[in-house]
Design a protein around this motif. Structure first.
Motif, PDB file in Angstrom:
ATOM      1  N   LYS A  45       0.829  -1.210   0.000  1.00  0.00           N
ATOM      2  CA  LYS A  45       0.000   0.000   0.000  1.00  0.00           C
ATOM      3  C   LYS A  45       0.860   1.256   0.000  1.00  0.00           C
ATOM      4  O   LYS A  45       0.684   2.140  -0.817  1.00  0.00           O
ATOM      5  CB  LYS A  45      -0.937  -0.023   1.205  1.00  0.00           C
ATOM      6  N   SER A  46       1.786   1.332   0.949  1.00  0.00           N
ATOM      7  CA  SER A  46       2.632   2.523   1.014  1.00  0.00           C
ATOM      8  C   SER A  46       3.872   2.234   1.862  1.00  0.00           C
ATOM      9  O   SER A  46       4.008   1.183   2.464  1.00  0.00           O
ATOM     10  CB  SER A  46       1.855   3.705   1.600  1.00  0.00           C
ATOM     11  N   LEU A  47       4.717   3.229   1.907  1.00  0.00           N
ATOM     12  CA  LEU A  47       5.925   3.176   2.726  1.00  0.00           C
ATOM     13  C   LEU A  47       5.664   4.003   3.975  1.00  0.00           C
ATOM     14  O   LEU A  47       5.425   5.204   3.879  1.00  0.00           O
ATOM     15  CB  LEU A  47       7.099   3.741   1.924  1.00  0.00           C
ATOM     16  N   ILE A  64       3.592  -0.772   4.560  1.00  0.00           N
ATOM     17  CA  ILE A  64       2.189  -1.037   4.872  1.00  0.00           C
ATOM     18  C   ILE A  64       1.642  -1.814   3.683  1.00  0.00           C
ATOM     19  O   ILE A  64       1.789  -1.398   2.532  1.00  0.00           O
ATOM     20  CB  ILE A  64       1.403   0.269   5.092  1.00  0.00           C
ATOM     21  N   PHE A  65       1.026  -2.976   3.971  1.00  0.00           N
ATOM     22  CA  PHE A  65       0.575  -3.838   2.889  1.00  0.00           C
ATOM     23  C   PHE A  65      -0.811  -4.398   3.170  1.00  0.00           C
ATOM     24  O   PHE A  65      -1.268  -4.451   4.304  1.00  0.00           O
ATOM     25  CB  PHE A  65       1.567  -4.982   2.655  1.00  0.00           C
ATOM     26  N   ASN A  66      -1.475  -4.797   2.099  1.00  0.00           N
ATOM     27  CA  ASN A  66      -2.751  -5.512   2.174  1.00  0.00           C
ATOM     28  C   ASN A  66      -2.482  -6.956   1.796  1.00  0.00           C
ATOM     29  O   ASN A  66      -1.801  -7.239   0.806  1.00  0.00           O
ATOM     30  CB  ASN A  66      -3.773  -4.915   1.197  1.00  0.00           C
ATOM     31  N   LYS A 117      -5.476  -9.150   6.152  1.00  0.00           N
ATOM     32  CA  LYS A 117      -4.710  -8.040   6.712  1.00  0.00           C
ATOM     33  C   LYS A 117      -4.931  -6.837   5.805  1.00  0.00           C
ATOM     34  O   LYS A 117      -4.552  -6.849   4.640  1.00  0.00           O
ATOM     35  CB  LYS A 117      -3.217  -8.363   6.758  1.00  0.00           C
ATOM     36  N   SER A 118      -5.547  -5.815   6.332  1.00  0.00           N
ATOM     37  CA  SER A 118      -5.806  -4.614   5.551  1.00  0.00           C
ATOM     38  C   SER A 118      -5.032  -3.448   6.169  1.00  0.00           C
ATOM     39  O   SER A 118      -5.211  -3.136   7.343  1.00  0.00           O
ATOM     40  CB  SER A 118      -7.302  -4.318   5.540  1.00  0.00           C
ATOM     41  N   ALA A 119      -4.186  -2.825   5.379  1.00  0.00           N
ATOM     42  CA  ALA A 119      -3.337  -1.714   5.824  1.00  0.00           C
ATOM     43  C   ALA A 119      -2.553  -2.106   7.075  1.00  0.00           C
ATOM     44  O   ALA A 119      -2.510  -1.383   8.060  1.00  0.00           O
ATOM     45  CB  ALA A 119      -4.155  -0.454   6.059  1.00  0.00           C
ATOM     46  N   ASP A 120      -1.926  -3.262   7.013  1.00  0.00           N
ATOM     47  CA  ASP A 120      -1.163  -3.776   8.143  1.00  0.00           C
ATOM     48  C   ASP A 120       0.308  -3.384   7.994  1.00  0.00           C
ATOM     49  O   ASP A 120       0.868  -3.417   6.905  1.00  0.00           O
ATOM     50  CB  ASP A 120      -1.287  -5.299   8.196  1.00  0.00           C
ATOM     51  N   ILE A 121       0.905  -3.012   9.112  1.00  0.00           N
ATOM     52  CA  ILE A 121       2.327  -2.661   9.124  1.00  0.00           C
ATOM     53  C   ILE A 121       3.135  -3.949   9.162  1.00  0.00           C
ATOM     54  O   ILE A 121       2.766  -4.909   9.840  1.00  0.00           O
ATOM     55  CB  ILE A 121       2.660  -1.770  10.337  1.00  0.00           C
ATOM     56  N   ALA A 122       4.230  -3.974   8.433  1.00  0.00           N
ATOM     57  CA  ALA A 122       5.074  -5.159   8.375  1.00  0.00           C
ATOM     58  C   ALA A 122       5.548  -5.547   9.773  1.00  0.00           C
ATOM     59  O   ALA A 122       5.882  -4.704  10.599  1.00  0.00           O
ATOM     60  CB  ALA A 122       6.272  -4.910   7.466  1.00  0.00           C
ATOM     61  N   LYS A 123       5.561  -6.843  10.027  1.00  0.00           N
ATOM     62  CA  LYS A 123       5.984  -7.365  11.323  1.00  0.00           C
ATOM     63  C   LYS A 123       7.482  -7.129  11.556  1.00  0.00           C
ATOM     64  O   LYS A 123       7.917  -6.877  12.670  1.00  0.00           O
ATOM     65  CB  LYS A 123       5.657  -8.855  11.357  1.00  0.00           C
ATOM     66  N   TYR A 124       8.261  -7.225  10.489  1.00  0.00           N
ATOM     67  CA  TYR A 124       9.705  -7.031  10.561  1.00  0.00           C
ATOM     68  C   TYR A 124      10.102  -5.861   9.670  1.00  0.00           C
ATOM     69  O   TYR A 124       9.544  -5.662   8.597  1.00  0.00           O
ATOM     70  CB  TYR A 124      10.444  -8.298  10.110  1.00  0.00           C
TER      71      TYR A 124
END
Length: 134
Positions: A45-47, A64-66, A117-124
């Motif tokens: 989605k974005s950085l 940030i990814f879906n 996972k919608s607009a979830d921040i990367a775990k790592y």
């Protein structure tokens, strides 16, 4: 009359033969049963953030990814758990192929095999040793 050790030997041999036959049937059914292909939808989605660390000499970013995946068809009687991960591939001047895991999970129940996972921040953190991410 047979001795006690002879009877135990016969019983043990029979048990091992039955267990070997059951193991062979389980192995054959796992090859015969077709594995469905799961439906997966992934998009960046974005950085969220980008940092340059001159002291540690690296670049790091948070994405940030879906992510949606239906892994329920993979769960059957022969599956104990599924390791699911999102891996980012990128190229730098120094190396042709770099891979970083930004999210992972171990799924052991069929109810948790539907991932949304919608607009979830990367775990790592997305970290590159050097300054090649820019």
């Amino acid at each position: 009359m047979n001795s006690l050790t002879s009877r135990l030997n016969t019983l043990g041999t029979h048990a091992v033969t039955c267990l070997s036959a059951m193991a062979a049937v389980i192995i054959l059914t796992s090859y015969v049963t077709p594995r469905p292909v799961p439906e997966i939808d992934l998009s960046i989605k974005s950085l969220k953030s980008f940092q340059v660390s001159w002291r540690e000499r690296n670049d790091q970013a948070a994405l940030i990814f879906n992510f949606q995946a239906d892994l329920r068809p993979l769960m059957d009687w022969n599956v104990f758990g599924i390791y699911a991960s999102v891996v980012v591939d990128y190229e730098t001047d120094l190396y042709e192929k770099n891979e970083i895991v930004i999210w992972d999970s171990v799924i052991t129940k069929k109810q948790k095999a539907l991932i949304k996972k919608s607009a979830d921040i990367a775990k790592y953190m997305f970290k590159d040793y050097g300054h090649d991410l820019r």
